[in-house]
Design a protein around this motif. Structure first.
Motif, short mmCIF file in Angstrom:
data_model
loop_
_atom_site.label_atom_id
_atom_site.label_comp_id
_atom_site.label_asym_id
_atom_site.label_seq_id
_atom_site.Cartn_x
_atom_site.Cartn_y
_atom_site.Cartn_z
N SER A 115 0.82 -1.22 0.00
CA SER A 115 0.00 0.00 0.00
C SER A 115 0.85 1.27 0.00
CB SER A 115 -0.92 0.00 1.22
OG SER A 115 -0.14 0.13 2.41
N GLY A 116 2.17 1.11 0.07
CA GLY A 116 3.05 2.27 0.13
C GLY A 116 3.08 2.94 1.49
N GLN A 117 2.54 2.29 2.51
CA GLN A 117 2.43 2.89 3.84
C GLN A 117 3.29 2.20 4.90
OE1 GLN A 117 0.60 5.72 4.56
NE2 GLN A 117 0.44 5.80 2.34
N MET A 118 4.23 1.35 4.48
CA MET A 118 5.00 0.58 5.46
C MET A 118 5.88 1.47 6.33
SD MET A 118 5.31 -2.23 6.98
CE MET A 118 4.08 -3.02 5.99
N ARG A 119 6.39 2.56 5.82
CA ARG A 119 7.21 3.47 6.63
C ARG A 119 6.40 4.00 7.81
NH1 ARG A 119 11.92 6.17 5.81
NH2 ARG A 119 11.92 5.54 3.63
N LYS A 120 5.18 4.44 7.55
CA LYS A 120 4.31 4.96 8.61
C LYS A 120 3.92 3.85 9.57
CE LYS A 120 0.05 7.55 9.56
NZ LYS A 120 0.20 7.21 10.95
N PHE A 121 3.57 2.67 9.04
CA PHE A 121 3.22 1.53 9.89
C PHE A 121 4.37 1.21 10.82
CE2 PHE A 121 3.03 -2.88 11.06
CZ PHE A 121 1.68 -3.10 11.35
N ALA A 122 5.59 1.14 10.28
CA ALA A 122 6.77 0.79 11.08
C ALA A 122 7.04 1.84 12.14
CB ALA A 122 7.98 0.61 10.17
N SER A 123 6.90 3.11 11.80
CA SER A 123 7.10 4.19 12.79
C SER A 123 6.08 4.10 13.91
CB SER A 123 7.01 5.55 12.11
OG SER A 123 8.06 5.71 11.20
N ASP A 124 4.83 3.90 13.54
CA ASP A 124 3.76 3.77 14.54
C ASP A 124 3.98 2.53 15.41
OD1 ASP A 124 2.60 6.07 13.49
OD2 ASP A 124 1.05 4.97 12.36
N PHE A 125 4.40 1.44 14.78
CA PHE A 125 4.67 0.20 15.50
C PHE A 125 5.80 0.41 16.52
CE2 PHE A 125 7.36 -3.65 15.66
CZ PHE A 125 6.47 -4.52 16.27
N LYS A 126 6.88 1.05 16.10
CA LYS A 126 8.00 1.29 17.02
C LYS A 126 7.56 2.14 18.21
CE LYS A 126 12.67 3.09 17.51
NZ LYS A 126 13.86 3.60 16.85
N ARG A 127 6.82 3.18 17.95
CA ARG A 127 6.34 4.05 19.02
C ARG A 127 5.45 3.26 20.00
NH1 ARG A 127 4.17 7.49 16.10
NH2 ARG A 127 2.03 6.80 16.29
N THR A 128 4.59 2.42 19.46
CA THR A 128 3.72 1.60 20.32
C THR A 128 4.54 0.63 21.15
OG1 THR A 128 1.90 1.80 18.74
CG2 THR A 128 1.78 -0.03 20.30
N MET A 129 5.55 0.01 20.53
CA MET A 129 6.42 -0.92 21.27
C MET A 129 7.13 -0.17 22.40
SD MET A 129 6.11 -4.01 20.05
CE MET A 129 7.57 -4.92 20.55
N GLN A 130 7.64 1.02 22.13
CA GLN A 130 8.31 1.81 23.17
C GLN A 130 7.33 2.16 24.29
OE1 GLN A 130 9.89 4.86 20.57
NE2 GLN A 130 11.95 4.00 20.70
N ASN A 131 6.10 2.50 23.95
CA ASN A 131 5.08 2.80 24.96
C ASN A 131 4.74 1.59 25.82
OD1 ASN A 131 4.94 5.46 24.11
ND2 ASN A 131 3.14 5.13 22.81
N MET A 132 4.98 0.39 25.29
CA MET A 132 4.74 -0.85 26.03
C MET A 132 5.96 -1.25 26.86
SD MET A 132 2.76 -3.23 23.30
CE MET A 132 1.02 -3.07 23.01
N GLY A 133 7.04 -0.47 26.82
CA GLY A 133 8.21 -0.77 27.63
C GLY A 133 9.39 -1.33 26.88
N TYR A 134 9.31 -1.45 25.56
CA TYR A 134 10.42 -1.96 24.75
C TYR A 134 11.33 -0.79 24.39
CZ TYR A 134 7.81 -6.30 24.41
OH TYR A 134 7.16 -7.45 24.71
N ASN A 135 12.07 -0.30 25.35
CA ASN A 135 12.85 0.93 25.19
C ASN A 135 14.09 0.78 24.32
OD1 ASN A 135 11.03 2.35 26.86
ND2 ASN A 135 12.02 1.46 28.65
N LEU A 136 14.58 -0.45 24.13
CA LEU A 136 15.79 -0.68 23.33
C LEU A 136 15.48 -1.09 21.89
CD1 LEU A 136 17.78 -2.75 25.99
CD2 LEU A 136 17.94 -0.30 25.52
N ILE A 137 14.21 -1.15 21.54
CA ILE A 137 13.79 -1.74 20.27
C ILE A 137 14.25 -0.92 19.06
CG2 ILE A 137 11.52 -0.64 20.03
CD1 ILE A 137 11.97 -4.36 19.66
N ASP A 138 14.81 -1.62 18.09
CA ASP A 138 15.09 -1.08 16.76
C ASP A 138 14.15 -1.79 15.80
OD1 ASP A 138 17.00 0.93 16.60
OD2 ASP A 138 18.67 -0.48 16.73
N VAL A 139 13.48 -1.02 14.96
CA VAL A 139 12.52 -1.59 14.01
C VAL A 139 13.01 -1.28 12.59
CG1 VAL A 139 10.13 -1.49 13.18
CG2 VAL A 139 10.60 -1.37 15.63
N TYR A 140 12.94 -2.30 11.75
CA TYR A 140 13.33 -2.18 10.34
C TYR A 140 12.12 -2.55 9.49
CZ TYR A 140 18.05 -2.21 12.21
OH TYR A 140 19.19 -1.92 12.92
#
Length: 186
Positions: A115-140
């Protein structure tokens, strides 16, 4: 460092196509002459089992799902047609419920950018993971369509990729390694 492939859909959620992709990935690694350790295939289930609790901090976790041309902001269990889809919050919740340790560092969203939206999905996913306590997470994420490892002309197996046009049709371009279109969410 171990590589894990995780399918975030259960066997009752029509995950057979994704399981087949994961199985082909493992099989290709077994054929690779470099002798790398094949990835371990895991999938979400709704029982008490926490399949991701075996993952170490520095292991790589690939999420196997499909991007869907008509569903920006979601990942799906099947490529086309009637699918079950989830947004970034649902995916993050499944990882947490499945036992991903809070100190885990590396998640690769091996999902086609249909859909051409994976960059936004990945950014939102990383932010959600960090909000859940995954402070060291790197997302690709991958900014194209990607496939499981296939043999290239060098006799080795690399993750494959193709380009699609605006209508979802494969463009006739040379094969490329998926790593050429991999990006880290900053």
């Amino acid at each position: 460092m171990v590589i894990y492939l995780f399918i975030p859909f259960t066997n009752t959620q029509n995950n057979q196509e994704l399981l087949s992709m994961g199985t082909r990935w493992v099989t290709s690694f077994n054929k690779d002459p470099r002798g790398k350790e094949p990835p371990k295939l895991l999938f979400h289930n709704t029982g008490l089992n926490k399949p991701l609790n075996i993952i170490n901090q520095n292991d790589t976790l690939y999420i196997l799902a499909h991007g869907h041309f008509n569903m920006p902001g979601y990942v799906a269990n099947v490529r086309n047609g009637n699918c079950l889809a989830m947004d970034h919050t649902a995916l993050a919740t499944i990882l947490k419920v499945s036992g991903l340790p809070l100190n885990h560092k590396r998640v690769k969203l091996y999902i086609c950018n249909a859909s051409g939206q994976m960059r936004k999905f990945a950014s939102d996913f990383k932010r959600t993971m960090q909000n859940m306590g995954y402070n060291l997470i790197d997302v690709y994420f991958y900014d194209s369509s990607v496939g499981v490892p296939a043999e290239f002309s060098d006799g080795q197996y690399h993750k494959d990729g193709v380009h699609f046009d605006g209508g979802g049709n494969v463009e006739l371009t040379p094969r490329f390694r998926a790593s050429e279109v991999r990006h880290r969410v900053l």
